[in-house]
Scaffold this active site. Structure first.
Site, PDB file in Angstrom:
ATOM      1  N   ASP A  11       1.308  -8.214  21.543  1.00  0.00           N
ATOM      2  CA  ASP A  11       1.215  -8.115  23.014  1.00  0.00           C
ATOM      3  C   ASP A  11       2.617  -8.279  23.584  1.00  0.00           C
ATOM      4  O   ASP A  11       3.518  -8.812  22.927  1.00  0.00           O
ATOM      5  CB  ASP A  11       0.286  -9.199  23.589  1.00  0.00           C
ATOM      6  CG  ASP A  11       0.164  -9.095  25.116  1.00  0.00           C
ATOM      7  OD1 ASP A  11      -0.090  -7.977  25.615  1.00  0.00           O
ATOM      8  OD2 ASP A  11       0.351 -10.098  25.812  1.00  0.00           O
ATOM      9  N   SER A  12       2.775  -7.865  24.833  1.00  0.00           N
ATOM     10  CA  SER A  12       4.064  -8.051  25.496  1.00  0.00           C
ATOM     11  C   SER A  12       4.394  -9.542  25.614  1.00  0.00           C
ATOM     12  O   SER A  12       5.563  -9.910  25.695  1.00  0.00           O
ATOM     13  CB  SER A  12       4.027  -7.426  26.889  1.00  0.00           C
ATOM     14  OG  SER A  12       3.007  -8.023  27.655  1.00  0.00           O
ATOM     15  N   CYS A  74      -2.908  -5.272  24.022  1.00  0.00           N
ATOM     16  CA  CYS A  74      -2.216  -5.098  25.301  1.00  0.00           C
ATOM     17  C   CYS A  74      -2.639  -3.752  25.864  1.00  0.00           C
ATOM     18  O   CYS A  74      -2.465  -2.715  25.200  1.00  0.00           O
ATOM     19  CB  CYS A  74      -0.709  -5.129  25.055  1.00  0.00           C
ATOM     20  SG  CYS A  74       0.286  -4.771  26.511  1.00  0.00           S
ATOM     21  N   GLU A 159       2.131 -15.650  33.169  1.00  0.00           N
ATOM     22  CA  GLU A 159       3.179 -15.937  32.170  1.00  0.00           C
ATOM     23  C   GLU A 159       3.939 -17.219  32.537  1.00  0.00           C
ATOM     24  O   GLU A 159       4.435 -17.924  31.676  1.00  0.00           O
ATOM     25  CB  GLU A 159       4.176 -14.771  32.057  1.00  0.00           C
ATOM     26  CG  GLU A 159       3.653 -13.559  31.305  1.00  0.00           C
ATOM     27  CD  GLU A 159       3.879 -13.620  29.791  1.00  0.00           C
ATOM     28  OE1 GLU A 159       4.968 -13.996  29.356  1.00  0.00           O
ATOM     29  OE2 GLU A 159       2.924 -13.293  29.043  1.00  0.00           O
ATOM     30  N   CYS A 193      -6.542  -6.113  31.416  1.00  0.00           N
ATOM     31  CA  CYS A 193      -5.240  -6.651  31.031  1.00  0.00           C
ATOM     32  C   CYS A 193      -5.557  -7.918  30.277  1.00  0.00           C
ATOM     33  O   CYS A 193      -6.342  -8.756  30.754  1.00  0.00           O
ATOM     34  CB  CYS A 193      -4.380  -6.948  32.254  1.00  0.00           C
ATOM     35  SG  CYS A 193      -2.875  -7.856  31.842  1.00  0.00           S
ATOM     36  N   HIS A 195      -4.049 -10.517  29.787  1.00  0.00           N
ATOM     37  CA  HIS A 195      -3.666 -11.786  30.414  1.00  0.00           C
ATOM     38  C   HIS A 195      -4.759 -12.323  31.339  1.00  0.00           C
ATOM     39  O   HIS A 195      -4.857 -13.523  31.571  1.00  0.00           O
ATOM     40  CB  HIS A 195      -2.407 -11.610  31.267  1.00  0.00           C
ATOM     41  CG  HIS A 195      -1.127 -11.547  30.499  1.00  0.00           C
ATOM     42  ND1 HIS A 195      -0.802 -10.511  29.660  1.00  0.00           N
ATOM     43  CD2 HIS A 195      -0.073 -12.412  30.456  1.00  0.00           C
ATOM     44  CE1 HIS A 195       0.395 -10.721  29.149  1.00  0.00           C
ATOM     45  NE2 HIS A 195       0.868 -11.868  29.616  1.00  0.00           N
TER      46      HIS A 195
HETATM   47  N1  DGL Z   1      -1.278  -8.094  28.535  1.00  0.00           N
HETATM   48  C1  DGL Z   1      -0.870  -6.798  28.883  1.00  0.00           C
HETATM   49  C2  DGL Z   1      -1.990  -5.856  29.166  1.00  0.00           C
HETATM   50  O1  DGL Z   1      -3.068  -6.022  28.639  1.00  0.00           O
HETATM   51  C3  DGL Z   1       0.260  -6.517  29.808  1.00  0.00           C
HETATM   52  C4  DGL Z   1       1.037  -7.454  30.484  1.00  0.00           C
HETATM   53  C5  DGL Z   1       2.403  -6.962  30.884  1.00  0.00           C
HETATM   54  O2  DGL Z   1       3.294  -7.106  30.053  1.00  0.00           O
HETATM   55  O3  DGL Z   1       2.560  -6.459  31.999  1.00  0.00           O
HETATM   56  O4  DGL Z   1      -1.801  -4.913  29.891  1.00  0.00           O
END
Ligand code: DGL
Length: 276
Positions: A11-12, A74, A159, A193, A195
């Protein structure tokens, strides 16, 4: 320690840990390597070219650790990089490796959660702009209407662990209100997402009861179970020592502190330098 033949999870930043948590619960027997590109997160507003370049670098790093299978946990990377990696890189450079994303498995089942056949999708600007969910959901549920809402501030808030504070509520209400204003019939909101599951308690409290709130952890974990059943040649290559290793391109002490919130268990990460 035998780190070869682990399942790689990318993931990012921290978001993929919400997916990894579900995967580790469903498939605890395997070895895993998690990589968060925290030093370059968020990816959400970055161009296709940049997300592709960063994602490919991370996937190749995980391949270098011996992972035969990598999950892009991600949505942004799945939307912007997965197809190119699958079609332009794997067949020529890594014909025996596989990379899977989170969008298709989610699109396959999301229609089962809506009676009104009208769903809302909340994601990063990159995911929304790619229209991947419009395209993929239409393949499995052509009758479903999909409304999208980008939520550019949610990932930075999460984050930085700011989402737990009252000030963040303004931005939760803002994007939720914008989505719901698009169609009264929305009865299922997909958190597209990885997150966003950290926002579920707050979002749930803001939503009418008739609206289902859907995260992706369970869905992606179920889909991986199914994938491995259908691909015994991959399943047989995976080591089963129940080892988990965590790597970040960012600061390890920050990662360990934050990661335990997303993963629900203590995490001790190692730093790697990414250079693209
Ligand atoms: N967790 C990521 C997603 O599912 C992206 C978060 C990001 O780096 O903007 O899109």
């Amino acid at each position: 320690m035998n780190i070869s033949q682990s399942i790689g999870i990318f993931d990012s930043g921290f978001g993929g840990l919400t997916v990894f948590k579900s995967i580790a619960q469903k498939l605890p027997q395997y070895n895993y390597i998690y990589l968060g590109d925290n030093s370059r997160a968020p990816y959400g507003d970055r161009s296709f070219e940049t997300v592709y370049r960063y994602t490919l670098e991370c996937v190749e790093w995980l391949f270098g650790q011996g992972c035969p299978l990598v999950i892009l946990a991600c949505n942004t990377a799945s939307a912007k990089a997965l197809r190119s990696i699958q079609q332009k890189v794997l067949p020529f450079k890594y014909p025996d490796r596989r990379v899977l994303g989170v969008i298709r498995p989610t699109a396959e089942v999301v229609g089962n959660y809506s009676n009104s056949r009208t769903i809302g999708v909340m994601g990063t600007r990159g995911t929304v702009k790619s229209e991947s969910y419009l395209i993929e959901v239409a393949k499995f549920f052509p009758e479903i209407k999909v409304l999208q809402q980008s939520c550019p501030l949610w990932v930075p808030l999460i984050e930085n662990n700011e989402h737990i504070h009252e000030g963040a509520d303004y931005f939760l209400k803002k994007y939720l209100g914008q989505l719901l204003a698009k169609d009264d019939a929305i009865d299922c909101i997909l958190l597209a997402c990885t997150h966003y599951p950290l926002l579920i308690p707050k979002l749930r409290a803001l939503l009418p009861e008739k609206v289902a709130l859907l995260g992706q952890g369970e869905i992606v974990a179920d889909s991986l179970v199914d994938y491995l059943e259908r691909h015994p040649e991959m399943k047989d290559r995976l080591a089963r020592d129940r080892e988990m290793r965590f790597f970040t391109s960012g600061d390890t002490s920050v990662f360990d502190q934050q990661a335990s919130i997303f993963f629900g268990a203590e995490v001790a990460s190692q730093h790697i330098e990414l250079c693209v």
